[in-house]
Design a protein around this motif. Structure first.
Motif, mmCIF file in Angstrom:
data_model
loop_
_atom_site.group_PDB
_atom_site.id
_atom_site.type_symbol
_atom_site.label_atom_id
_atom_site.label_comp_id
_atom_site.label_asym_id
_atom_site.label_seq_id
_atom_site.Cartn_x
_atom_site.Cartn_y
_atom_site.Cartn_z
ATOM 1 N N LYS A 39 52.514 15.726 -1.383
ATOM 2 C CA LYS A 39 51.125 16.175 -1.320
ATOM 3 C C LYS A 39 50.259 15.347 -2.250
ATOM 4 N N ILE A 40 49.062 15.096 -1.796
ATOM 5 C CA ILE A 40 48.113 14.395 -2.650
ATOM 6 C C ILE A 40 46.909 15.311 -2.884
ATOM 7 N N GLN A 41 46.505 15.391 -4.128
ATOM 8 C CA GLN A 41 45.307 16.164 -4.482
ATOM 9 C C GLN A 41 44.252 15.185 -4.944
ATOM 10 N N PHE A 42 43.021 15.444 -4.531
ATOM 11 C CA PHE A 42 41.960 14.557 -5.024
ATOM 12 C C PHE A 42 40.748 15.361 -5.480
ATOM 13 N N ASN A 43 39.962 14.704 -6.270
ATOM 14 C CA ASN A 43 38.712 15.273 -6.765
ATOM 15 C C ASN A 43 37.736 14.112 -6.772
ATOM 16 N N GLN A 44 36.802 14.122 -5.813
ATOM 17 C CA GLN A 44 35.898 12.984 -5.727
ATOM 18 C C GLN A 44 34.470 13.440 -5.503
ATOM 19 N N ILE A 45 33.545 12.694 -6.067
ATOM 20 C CA ILE A 45 32.136 13.028 -5.905
ATOM 21 C C ILE A 45 31.440 11.856 -5.228
ATOM 22 N N TYR A 46 30.640 12.182 -4.215
ATOM 23 C CA TYR A 46 29.871 11.146 -3.528
ATOM 24 C C TYR A 46 28.478 11.700 -3.271
ATOM 25 N N GLU A 47 27.488 11.001 -3.746
ATOM 26 C CA GLU A 47 26.095 11.449 -3.630
ATOM 27 C C GLU A 47 25.950 12.933 -3.956
ATOM 28 N N GLU A 48 26.459 13.289 -5.103
ATOM 29 C CA GLU A 48 26.328 14.649 -5.667
ATOM 30 C C GLU A 48 27.117 15.730 -4.929
ATOM 31 N N VAL A 49 27.901 15.342 -3.939
ATOM 32 C CA VAL A 49 28.779 16.339 -3.312
ATOM 33 C C VAL A 49 30.188 16.144 -3.858
ATOM 34 N N GLN A 50 30.621 17.107 -4.659
ATOM 35 C CA GLN A 50 31.951 17.019 -5.238
ATOM 36 C C GLN A 50 32.936 17.812 -4.393
ATOM 37 N N LEU A 51 34.031 17.179 -4.021
ATOM 38 C CA LEU A 51 35.044 17.861 -3.214
ATOM 39 C C LEU A 51 36.410 17.715 -3.867
ATOM 40 N N GLN A 52 37.160 18.838 -3.856
ATOM 41 C CA GLN A 52 38.557 18.810 -4.292
ATOM 42 C C GLN A 52 39.380 19.306 -3.114
ATOM 43 N N ASP A 53 40.503 18.672 -2.895
ATOM 44 C CA ASP A 53 41.314 19.123 -1.773
ATOM 45 C C ASP A 53 42.742 18.624 -1.929
ATOM 46 N N GLU A 54 43.575 19.069 -1.003
ATOM 47 C CA GLU A 54 44.992 18.684 -1.041
ATOM 48 C C GLU A 54 45.477 18.442 0.375
ATOM 49 N N TYR A 55 46.215 17.377 0.582
ATOM 50 C CA TYR A 55 46.755 17.062 1.907
ATOM 51 C C TYR A 55 48.246 16.751 1.803
ATOM 52 N N SER A 56 48.974 17.108 2.841
ATOM 53 C CA SER A 56 50.373 16.677 2.947
ATOM 54 C C SER A 56 50.380 15.320 3.626
ATOM 55 N N ILE A 57 50.987 14.360 2.977
ATOM 56 C CA ILE A 57 50.952 13.022 3.564
ATOM 57 C C ILE A 57 52.278 12.273 3.459
ATOM 58 N N GLN A 58 52.375 11.261 4.295
ATOM 59 C CA GLN A 58 53.466 10.295 4.213
ATOM 60 C C GLN A 58 52.813 8.915 4.127
ATOM 61 N N ILE A 59 53.257 8.122 3.166
ATOM 62 C CA ILE A 59 52.732 6.758 3.044
ATOM 63 C C ILE A 59 53.885 5.784 3.214
ATOM 64 N N LEU A 60 53.720 4.819 4.086
ATOM 65 C CA LEU A 60 54.701 3.743 4.210
ATOM 66 C C LEU A 60 54.058 2.507 3.592
ATOM 67 N N PHE A 61 54.510 2.209 2.392
ATOM 68 C CA PHE A 61 53.875 1.159 1.611
ATOM 69 C C PHE A 61 54.735 -0.106 1.672
ATOM 70 N N PRO A 62 54.261 -1.160 2.367
ATOM 71 C CA PRO A 62 55.095 -2.337 2.591
ATOM 72 C C PRO A 62 55.340 -3.129 1.302
ATOM 73 N N THR A 63 56.538 -3.677 1.189
ATOM 74 C CA THR A 63 56.854 -4.441 -0.023
ATOM 75 C C THR A 63 56.125 -5.778 -0.050
ATOM 76 N N ASP A 64 55.589 -6.214 1.098
ATOM 77 C CA ASP A 64 54.807 -7.458 1.063
ATOM 78 C C ASP A 64 53.308 -7.178 0.893
ATOM 79 N N PHE A 65 52.973 -5.950 0.480
ATOM 80 C CA PHE A 65 51.586 -5.620 0.183
ATOM 81 C C PHE A 65 51.020 -6.653 -0.797
#
Ligand SMILES: [Zn+2]
Ligand SMILES: [Zn+2]
Length: 262
Positions: A39-65
């Motif tokens: 799970k990833i949790q974030f807290n971000q503000i954009y143009e005065e709208v602050q949002l916090q949330d949580e998502y279940s995710i899978q990331i496939l991060f390549p080794t040649d990134f």
């Protein structure tokens, strides 16, 4: 390089980063990628709208990134799997942006934390924003090939979509088009070196010629369903000449055993 990358990913998962934290997350090093599930949790503000949330995710991060763009998927079924949500669960997961734009960002900042903070979190923020307010917080590009065409059109400052397509097809598959003394494939009548060569040279610093070919093939692939063909011509998105040239290039590439790009 590989162990540095794993260390960096491990650090981000354990300690979080700017505006994000991971929770209940496992990490697995596979042959050519690192798989991160949790799970990833974030807290971000954009143009005065602050949002916090949580998502279940899978990331496939390549080794040649950053050579290959990572794949990110949402795993709880919360984000609908459709073009409207820029989400393709079966295939490439989130469409995080147009490949050229993502490549520019990650080549300048080739770290896992940057990728999460500046690419994944904004995507999730936009989704949460959309859930709450029924609109996106910033203008989004069209899905898949539409977005790709929009991107190149603004990059090269073309006014006509068909000019963009012809230009792309030429620079991708006809070698003469990227020679300075030949006429620019935008149709201006000027030599390439006096017309769009500078923009092209800047582009391939972060988005290789091979990537441009992939983008063109994506456009062809998205629009090569025979049943849609006539509609596409009607909408004047694709001229018959362009379409036939594309089919020709596609056959040529398949013959050359380049199926991996499809
Ligand atoms: Zn999309
Ligand atoms: Zn030109």
């Amino acid at each position: 390089m590989m162990s540095n990358l794993i260390d960096e990913v491990y650090d981000a998962i354990t300690n979080g980063g700017v505006g994000f934290n991971f929770k209940e997350t496992s990490l697995q090093a596979l042959k050519d990628k690192i798989e991160i599930t949790g799970k990833i949790q974030f807290n971000q503000i954009y143009e005065e709208v602050q949002l916090q949330d949580e998502y279940s995710i899978q990331i496939l991060f390549p080794t040649d990134f950053p050579h290959t763009i990572p794949i990110v998927r949402e795993t709880s079924g919360r984000i609908e799997s459709s073009a409207d949500y820029h989400n393709d669960k079966e295939g490439d997961g989130f469409c995080l942006g147009v490949p050229g734009e993502i490549n520019k960002k990650i080549r300048d900042n080739p770290t896992f934390k940057y990728f999460i903070t500046d690419i994944v979190v904004p995507f999730l923020y936009a989704n949460t924003f959309h859930e709450r307010y029924n609109k996106y917080p910033w203008p989004t590009r069209g899905h898949c090939s539409k977005g790709i065409i929009e991107y190149y059109q603004s990059l090269f400052k073309f006014k006509d979509e068909r000019v963009t397509q012809n230009f792309l097809l030429n620079i991708a598959f006809f070698k003469n088009s990227i020679s300075g003394h030949h006429l620019c494939p935008c149709g201006s009548g000027k030599k390439f070196k006096d017309c769009h060569r500078n923009e092209y040279t800047d582009l391939i610093k972060y988005h290789s010629h091979r990537n441009i070919q992939k983008d063109v093939l994506q456009i062809i692939k998205d629009n090569s369903e025979p049943k849609d063909k006539e509609n596409l011509f009607k909408e004047r998105l694709y001229t018959k000449k362009w379409y036939n040239l594309c089919r020709h290039c596609l056959r040529f590439l398949i013959k050359q055993n380049e199926r991996s790009v499809l």
